[in-house]
Scaffold this motif. Sequence first.
Motif, mmCIF file in Angstrom:
data_model
loop_
_atom_site.group_PDB
_atom_site.id
_atom_site.type_symbol
_atom_site.label_atom_id
_atom_site.label_comp_id
_atom_site.label_asym_id
_atom_site.label_seq_id
_atom_site.Cartn_x
_atom_site.Cartn_y
_atom_site.Cartn_z
ATOM 1 N N TYR A 249 11.836 6.979 25.964
ATOM 2 C CA TYR A 249 12.498 7.809 24.952
ATOM 3 C C TYR A 249 12.593 9.225 25.500
ATOM 4 O O TYR A 249 11.615 9.754 26.043
ATOM 5 C CB TYR A 249 11.723 7.813 23.630
ATOM 6 C CG TYR A 249 12.223 8.885 22.678
ATOM 7 C CD1 TYR A 249 13.309 8.643 21.850
ATOM 8 C CD2 TYR A 249 11.632 10.156 22.652
ATOM 9 C CE1 TYR A 249 13.802 9.639 21.006
ATOM 10 C CE2 TYR A 249 12.118 11.150 21.816
ATOM 11 C CZ TYR A 249 13.200 10.884 21.005
ATOM 12 O OH TYR A 249 13.696 11.877 20.184
ATOM 13 N N VAL A 250 13.763 9.841 25.369
ATOM 14 C CA VAL A 250 13.952 11.236 25.774
ATOM 15 C C VAL A 250 14.626 11.978 24.630
ATOM 16 O O VAL A 250 15.723 11.598 24.203
ATOM 17 C CB VAL A 250 14.813 11.355 27.054
ATOM 18 C CG1 VAL A 250 15.036 12.832 27.398
ATOM 19 C CG2 VAL A 250 14.168 10.625 28.224
ATOM 20 N N GLY A 251 13.977 12.999 24.154
ATOM 21 C CA GLY A 251 14.546 13.775 23.053
ATOM 22 C C GLY A 251 13.465 14.524 22.298
ATOM 23 O O GLY A 251 12.275 14.439 22.637
ATOM 24 N N ARG A 252 13.865 15.240 21.273
ATOM 25 C CA ARG A 252 12.897 15.985 20.481
ATOM 26 C C ARG A 252 11.997 15.030 19.696
ATOM 27 O O ARG A 252 12.424 13.949 19.301
ATOM 28 C CB ARG A 252 13.608 16.935 19.515
ATOM 29 C CG ARG A 252 14.274 18.114 20.209
ATOM 30 C CD ARG A 252 14.785 19.119 19.201
ATOM 31 N NE ARG A 252 15.826 18.558 18.348
ATOM 32 C CZ ARG A 252 15.932 18.745 17.047
ATOM 33 N NH1 ARG A 252 15.010 19.449 16.408
ATOM 34 N NH2 ARG A 252 16.928 18.224 16.362
ATOM 35 N N ILE A 253 10.765 15.458 19.491
ATOM 36 C CA ILE A 253 9.831 14.695 18.672
ATOM 37 C C ILE A 253 9.900 15.259 17.259
ATOM 38 O O ILE A 253 9.291 16.284 16.927
ATOM 39 C CB ILE A 253 8.406 14.767 19.249
ATOM 40 C CG1 ILE A 253 8.388 14.141 20.646
ATOM 41 C CG2 ILE A 253 7.422 14.045 18.334
ATOM 42 C CD1 ILE A 253 7.066 14.257 21.373
ATOM 43 N N VAL A 254 10.703 14.603 16.432
ATOM 44 C CA VAL A 254 10.958 15.043 15.072
ATOM 45 C C VAL A 254 11.265 13.811 14.224
ATOM 46 O O VAL A 254 11.713 12.775 14.760
ATOM 47 C CB VAL A 254 12.129 16.051 15.050
ATOM 48 C CG1 VAL A 254 13.437 15.401 15.458
ATOM 49 C CG2 VAL A 254 12.266 16.739 13.697
ATOM 50 N N GLU A 255 11.010 13.891 12.906
ATOM 51 C CA GLU A 255 11.061 12.704 12.040
ATOM 52 C C GLU A 255 12.356 11.908 12.159
ATOM 53 O O GLU A 255 12.321 10.673 12.252
ATOM 54 C CB GLU A 255 10.851 13.130 10.576
ATOM 55 C CG GLU A 255 9.430 13.510 10.219
ATOM 56 C CD GLU A 255 9.085 14.955 10.549
ATOM 57 O OE1 GLU A 255 7.989 15.411 10.190
ATOM 58 O OE2 GLU A 255 9.932 15.632 11.193
ATOM 59 N N TRP A 256 13.501 12.586 12.110
ATOM 60 C CA TRP A 256 14.759 11.841 12.022
ATOM 61 C C TRP A 256 15.097 11.085 13.305
ATOM 62 O O TRP A 256 15.969 10.219 13.308
ATOM 63 C CB TRP A 256 15.901 12.750 11.598
ATOM 64 C CG TRP A 256 16.298 13.816 12.576
ATOM 65 C CD1 TRP A 256 15.803 15.075 12.665
ATOM 66 C CD2 TRP A 256 17.313 13.718 13.581
ATOM 67 N NE1 TRP A 256 16.423 15.773 13.669
ATOM 68 C CE2 TRP A 256 17.354 14.961 14.241
ATOM 69 C CE3 TRP A 256 18.182 12.709 13.982
ATOM 70 C CZ2 TRP A 256 18.235 15.222 15.289
ATOM 71 C CZ3 TRP A 256 19.067 12.960 15.024
ATOM 72 C CH2 TRP A 256 19.076 14.204 15.671
ATOM 73 N N LYS A 257 14.362 11.356 14.380
ATOM 74 C CA LYS A 257 14.564 10.592 15.612
ATOM 75 C C LYS A 257 13.909 9.204 15.549
ATOM 76 O O LYS A 257 14.171 8.344 16.388
ATOM 77 C CB LYS A 257 14.014 11.371 16.811
ATOM 78 C CG LYS A 257 14.831 12.609 17.188
ATOM 79 C CD LYS A 257 16.177 12.229 17.769
ATOM 80 C CE LYS A 257 16.913 13.408 18.337
ATOM 81 N NZ LYS A 257 18.211 13.030 18.969
ATOM 82 N N ARG A 258 13.008 9.010 14.584
ATOM 83 C CA ARG A 258 12.407 7.697 14.284
ATOM 84 C C ARG A 258 11.756 7.060 15.507
ATOM 85 O O ARG A 258 11.896 5.847 15.767
ATOM 86 C CB ARG A 258 13.473 6.763 13.689
ATOM 87 C CG ARG A 258 14.086 7.299 12.402
ATOM 88 C CD ARG A 258 15.283 6.504 11.957
ATOM 89 N NE ARG A 258 14.906 5.188 11.482
ATOM 90 C CZ ARG A 258 14.680 4.875 10.209
ATOM 91 N NH1 ARG A 258 14.780 5.796 9.284
ATOM 92 N NH2 ARG A 258 14.367 3.652 9.862
ATOM 93 N N ILE A 259 11.001 7.842 16.243
ATOM 94 C CA ILE A 259 10.330 7.346 17.453
ATOM 95 C C ILE A 259 9.309 6.274 17.109
ATOM 96 O O ILE A 259 8.981 5.422 17.937
ATOM 97 C CB ILE A 259 9.664 8.528 18.196
ATOM 98 C CG1 ILE A 259 10.708 9.612 18.506
ATOM 99 C CG2 ILE A 259 9.002 8.077 19.495
ATOM 100 C CD1 ILE A 259 10.121 10.933 18.942
ATOM 101 N N HIS A 260 8.825 6.281 15.881
ATOM 102 C CA HIS A 260 7.861 5.260 15.471
ATOM 103 C C HIS A 260 8.423 3.851 15.622
ATOM 104 O O HIS A 260 7.665 2.894 15.844
ATOM 105 C CB HIS A 260 7.403 5.498 14.024
ATOM 106 C CG HIS A 260 8.503 5.510 13.026
ATOM 107 N ND1 HIS A 260 9.280 6.620 12.770
ATOM 108 C CD2 HIS A 260 8.969 4.518 12.203
ATOM 109 C CE1 HIS A 260 10.159 6.330 11.828
ATOM 110 N NE2 HIS A 260 10.010 5.058 11.474
ATOM 111 N N LEU A 261 9.746 3.705 15.519
ATOM 112 C CA LEU A 261 10.339 2.375 15.701
ATOM 113 C C LEU A 261 10.169 1.890 17.142
ATOM 114 O O LEU A 261 9.965 0.699 17.383
ATOM 115 C CB LEU A 261 11.823 2.402 15.332
ATOM 116 C CG LEU A 261 12.171 2.660 13.860
ATOM 117 C CD1 LEU A 261 13.680 2.641 13.662
ATOM 118 C CD2 LEU A 261 11.503 1.625 12.957
ATOM 119 N N ALA A 262 10.262 2.810 18.100
ATOM 120 C CA ALA A 262 10.061 2.445 19.500
ATOM 121 C C ALA A 262 8.601 2.064 19.738
ATOM 122 O O ALA A 262 8.304 1.124 20.495
ATOM 123 C CB ALA A 262 10.470 3.593 20.413
#
Length: 339
Positions: free
Chosen positions: A161-174
């Motif tokens: 994953y590359v990008g900002r760590i912020v809620e709407w990026k939904r990194i938790h799904l990854a």
Amino acid sequence: MKAACSIEYFTPKWKEYSFFHGNVRYVFYPVDFKWNGDHKKWKKQQSKKCLRAYKDETPDVTIINMSGHSSPFSHQLSKVILENKKQYIAMLGGQHYSDTPGNRDYYKNANHILVHTHLQKKDMEKMEMFEGLDIRVFPLGVDCDIFKPSININSAPELLYVGRIVEWKRIHLAIEAVKVLKDNGFPKASLKIIGPVSSEDYFNSLKTLIRDKHLESNVEFLGHKEHDELPEYFQNADLFTLPSDKETFGMVMIEAMACGTPVAGIDCPGGPADVITHLHNGLLSSPEEYSKTILEYFKNANRAREIADNARIKVLKEYSIEATFKVLEESVNSALKRI
């Protein structure tokens, strides 16, 4: 003789300055200072020096790159261009628009409008404010000599994953996808997360999620990386995760695909679905099915290799510097014909 070309920006510095890189001149105009702080808000920024420069010498064609909300300065600049009998092209970023009389005139008087995705073009054509206007797609390009595949032999699935760590990026799904992989035949599946922390609360919630699911040895936060460091990470990954359902056109998606790394995106309007064909050159899923879609991808190694090859081919055909230059050249030439 080649036509002169310049790229112009605003700068918070007090004085105008410029430099050449190759045949392109980069110009930086100072923003008008205001005690009320409006000079710091990009939609309210003005530059008298820029307007004076355009009044003295107007380029034959100017591409004004602005959001769909536009700005008073865009309106002023466009009027100067038209008064000097030159042409401008309105390039739009983002997918939100302000329907105002000023914006309607601004878009109507443009030679044409450039957007970055076909889905955005289709959506705009349904809106009254853009009815009958010439809207064209100018995809953003990537240097395929820098972002290119390399030999990648991983013993277990490696996600990125590359990008900002912020809620709407939904990194938790990854992260949840890594857990599903670990529990279903891929115990050493991993996820590398690159990017700055924009939300400390969300960052802490991700670390808690990792601990709760016992993924401390599977998920790694690498922090910010410079752009020239990214190709190696794209090349080493087996799958790039883009789990947000609010994505617009993202360059990281194209850069990953250029490296032969397929993207797992969410099927949402204006984003990955404009580039990715599911199970042909990448993956499209719903948030609810995201982990399952990624698991099925890694279960079929032959199909995964074919999808990776198609991802690179897609970028070469439509998003390489060469391909996008042709689109831009045609756009500028069509405007020149009206001078």
